[in-house]
Design a protein around this motif. Sequence first.
Motif, mmCIF file in Angstrom:
data_model
loop_
_atom_site.group_PDB
_atom_site.id
_atom_site.type_symbol
_atom_site.label_atom_id
_atom_site.label_comp_id
_atom_site.label_asym_id
_atom_site.label_seq_id
_atom_site.Cartn_x
_atom_site.Cartn_y
_atom_site.Cartn_z
ATOM 1 N N VAL A 38 0.838 -1.201 0.000
ATOM 2 C CA VAL A 38 0.000 0.000 0.000
ATOM 3 C C VAL A 38 0.876 1.255 0.000
ATOM 4 O O VAL A 38 0.627 2.213 -0.740
ATOM 5 N N PHE A 39 1.921 1.249 0.833
ATOM 6 C CA PHE A 39 2.831 2.396 0.904
ATOM 7 C C PHE A 39 3.475 2.644 -0.452
ATOM 8 O O PHE A 39 3.535 3.790 -0.929
ATOM 9 N N GLU A 40 3.983 1.584 -1.080
ATOM 10 C CA GLU A 40 4.658 1.761 -2.370
ATOM 11 C C GLU A 40 3.698 2.216 -3.455
ATOM 12 O O GLU A 40 4.087 2.960 -4.360
ATOM 13 N N ALA A 41 2.456 1.781 -3.396
ATOM 14 C CA ALA A 41 1.475 2.232 -4.387
ATOM 15 C C ALA A 41 1.308 3.746 -4.317
ATOM 16 O O ALA A 41 1.326 4.440 -5.346
ATOM 17 N N LEU A 42 1.154 4.295 -3.103
ATOM 18 C CA LEU A 42 1.012 5.740 -2.952
ATOM 19 C C LEU A 42 2.323 6.466 -3.263
ATOM 20 O O LEU A 42 2.316 7.527 -3.886
ATOM 21 N N PHE A 43 3.433 5.893 -2.821
ATOM 22 C CA PHE A 43 4.732 6.537 -3.026
ATOM 23 C C PHE A 43 5.057 6.649 -4.508
ATOM 24 O O PHE A 43 5.324 7.744 -5.027
ATOM 25 N N TRP A 44 5.038 5.526 -5.218
ATOM 26 C CA TRP A 44 5.396 5.555 -6.636
ATOM 27 C C TRP A 44 4.303 6.212 -7.476
ATOM 28 O O TRP A 44 4.602 6.809 -8.510
ATOM 29 N N GLY A 45 3.064 6.134 -7.034
ATOM 30 C CA GLY A 45 2.013 6.868 -7.723
ATOM 31 C C GLY A 45 2.243 8.369 -7.651
ATOM 32 O O GLY A 45 1.999 9.094 -8.622
ATOM 33 N N THR A 46 2.738 8.845 -6.503
ATOM 34 C CA THR A 46 3.062 10.270 -6.370
ATOM 35 C C THR A 46 4.239 10.645 -7.245
ATOM 36 O O THR A 46 4.227 11.684 -7.919
ATOM 37 N N VAL A 47 5.279 9.815 -7.257
ATOM 38 C CA VAL A 47 6.444 10.096 -8.089
ATOM 39 C C VAL A 47 6.053 10.193 -9.559
ATOM 40 O O VAL A 47 6.517 11.075 -10.292
ATOM 41 N N LEU A 48 5.164 9.293 -10.009
ATOM 42 C CA LEU A 48 4.721 9.288 -11.400
ATOM 43 C C LEU A 48 3.576 10.258 -11.652
ATOM 44 O O LEU A 48 3.005 10.272 -12.734
ATOM 45 N N ARG A 49 3.212 11.049 -10.619
ATOM 46 C CA ARG A 49 2.188 12.087 -10.727
ATOM 47 C C ARG A 49 0.816 11.517 -11.084
ATOM 48 O O ARG A 49 0.120 12.019 -11.967
ATOM 49 N N ARG A 50 0.452 10.469 -10.381
ATOM 50 C CA ARG A 50 -0.914 9.950 -10.446
ATOM 51 C C ARG A 50 -1.589 10.421 -9.159
ATOM 52 O O ARG A 50 -1.339 9.904 -8.081
ATOM 53 N N HIS A 51 -2.468 11.418 -9.272
ATOM 54 C CA HIS A 51 -2.903 12.180 -8.114
ATOM 55 C C HIS A 51 -4.051 11.550 -7.339
ATOM 56 O O HIS A 51 -4.196 11.777 -6.147
ATOM 57 N N SER A 52 -4.889 10.770 -7.976
ATOM 58 C CA SER A 52 -6.061 10.199 -7.308
ATOM 59 C C SER A 52 -5.853 8.711 -7.058
ATOM 60 O O SER A 52 -5.065 8.045 -7.754
ATOM 61 N N LEU A 53 -6.589 8.180 -6.081
ATOM 62 C CA LEU A 53 -6.528 6.735 -5.831
ATOM 63 C C LEU A 53 -7.077 5.950 -7.009
ATOM 64 O O LEU A 53 -6.650 4.816 -7.261
ATOM 65 N N HIS A 54 -8.025 6.527 -7.720
ATOM 66 C CA HIS A 54 -8.568 5.846 -8.899
ATOM 67 C C HIS A 54 -7.476 5.657 -9.953
ATOM 68 O O HIS A 54 -7.362 4.580 -10.552
ATOM 69 N N ALA A 58 -5.684 2.071 -11.208
ATOM 70 C CA ALA A 58 -5.552 1.669 -12.610
ATOM 71 C C ALA A 58 -4.109 1.316 -12.950
ATOM 72 O O ALA A 58 -3.853 0.336 -13.666
ATOM 73 N N GLU A 59 -3.156 2.099 -12.438
ATOM 74 C CA GLU A 59 -1.742 1.795 -12.693
ATOM 75 C C GLU A 59 -1.319 0.485 -12.044
ATOM 76 O O GLU A 59 -0.501 -0.247 -12.588
ATOM 77 N N CYS A 60 -1.861 0.198 -10.865
ATOM 78 C CA CYS A 60 -1.518 -1.051 -10.180
ATOM 79 C C CYS A 60 -2.162 -2.255 -10.862
ATOM 80 O O CYS A 60 -1.632 -3.375 -10.783
ATOM 81 N N GLY A 61 -3.290 -2.040 -11.496
ATOM 82 C CA GLY A 61 -3.970 -3.155 -12.144
ATOM 83 C C GLY A 61 -3.335 -3.573 -13.456
ATOM 84 O O GLY A 61 -2.917 -4.725 -13.624
ATOM 85 N N GLN A 62 -3.213 -2.625 -14.379
ATOM 86 C CA GLN A 62 -2.683 -2.958 -15.704
ATOM 87 C C GLN A 62 -1.708 -1.910 -16.223
ATOM 88 O O GLN A 62 -1.399 -1.902 -17.411
ATOM 89 N N GLY A 63 -1.226 -1.053 -15.368
ATOM 90 C CA GLY A 63 -0.348 0.025 -15.804
ATOM 91 C C GLY A 63 1.088 -0.170 -15.386
ATOM 92 O O GLY A 63 1.586 -1.306 -15.253
ATOM 93 N N SER A 64 1.772 0.942 -15.124
ATOM 94 C CA SER A 64 3.201 0.914 -14.849
ATOM 95 C C SER A 64 3.543 0.286 -13.506
ATOM 96 O O SER A 64 4.671 -0.142 -13.292
#
Length: 411
Positions: A38-54, A58-64
């Motif tokens: 969970v931590f890494e999902a939020l951390f790397w999502g922030t680095v890649l500028r994915r701002h919302s949990l939605h 999506a990135e965790c499901g079939q994305g980067s």
Amino acid sequence: MARIQRFQAYLEKVFDWSRQLGALGEGRCYPRVGLAQVFEALFWGTVLRRHSLHAIEAECGQGSLATRVGKLSESTVGYALQRLELESLREFSYSVARRIKRNQMLNWETAGGRLVMALDGIEVFCSERRSCDDCLVRYKQRGKRQVVEFYHRVVVASLVGFGFRSVVDIETQRRGENEAGAAQRLLRRLRRRLGRRFLQIVTVDALYANAAFLQLVQELGWDLVTVLKDNQPDLQAQAEQRLDRPPDQEFQPNPHTHYQIWQEESLWWDVARDWIRLVQVHKQQWVNERIGERKQRRLIHSWQRYLTTCSPRQITARSIVRLGEVRWELETSTFSHATTEYALKHAQVHAGKPTAFVAQLWIRLLAITLFMIYVHRQVWSHYRRQRPALKSVVDHFYWSLAREPDAWAPG
């Protein structure tokens, strides 16, 4: 190796990434999805500028992030963060600060070799419809009717001296208290967790220039640098009277900028019942402006006054001026950058989850801090002239993962 893998290797080598993730306090009994995931999902999502949990889902499901993190739902993130032990997350942040100091990542010239901690209040959520029990409330006039606005405000403690803000700790402002009250709780915790010798100077805005805050900083064993504004009329009157003379020193760091500095070593502050040092600066700077298709050169005058408990033997007036400028530049650049580029005011988790709200904010600030450290030390340091923009670095991260989705496995 793609740069995001290098970033991961840098985190592992310098900040002991895997051990820090393993030390996070888990409050769930039988979790299907690990807290580190969970931590890494939020951390790397922030680095890649994915701002919302939605977008992160999506990135965790079939994305980067599919290979690195795996499938993850929004509800799982909110549930896990609400049960995260914030003290373990705070210790993670403190360990980053200790490593920054130990590895001498800061520019010590900004304060004569003394480590500086800046405190700032920032607004991290604002809405007229969404609210929670911890929201602060204010009223705004819109035309002929009055509307209620809900918001959250936090005080952020960050290290100054490297061209960006390195966030160390945050404290939420509670209902019925002002920003200075939250800052006092934050200072006491910093003293308890980091010790007196970790830093030497606390720098704050004019809002904190009161007797209680000054006495607390001195009791904790630190010096204070603050801006003097109209909220202290007695000091302003004394400054007008005492500094009505030619400047004590002048210097010109470049052909476009000229400084004049006045200094008064002992000024009686009646509110605090103590003597304090005053530094005044007049800055003249030539700037180039474009109005339509026409360019013109304009001279800008700016005045600023600083109050400090530092003696002239400890830090010169010129260093006080430089410290004040660096703090203002970072305040306007770092937090505005986090707001515009990382949507810091967008609450990924909010209503009914007060712990999760603080946790998601903290993880995002940690991600911004560590990413900026990496970019400054491992990317921009290799360019002598034109360095790449932050957006291009993030785009390179993302498209390198798109080309090699299986190259970034966990562990």
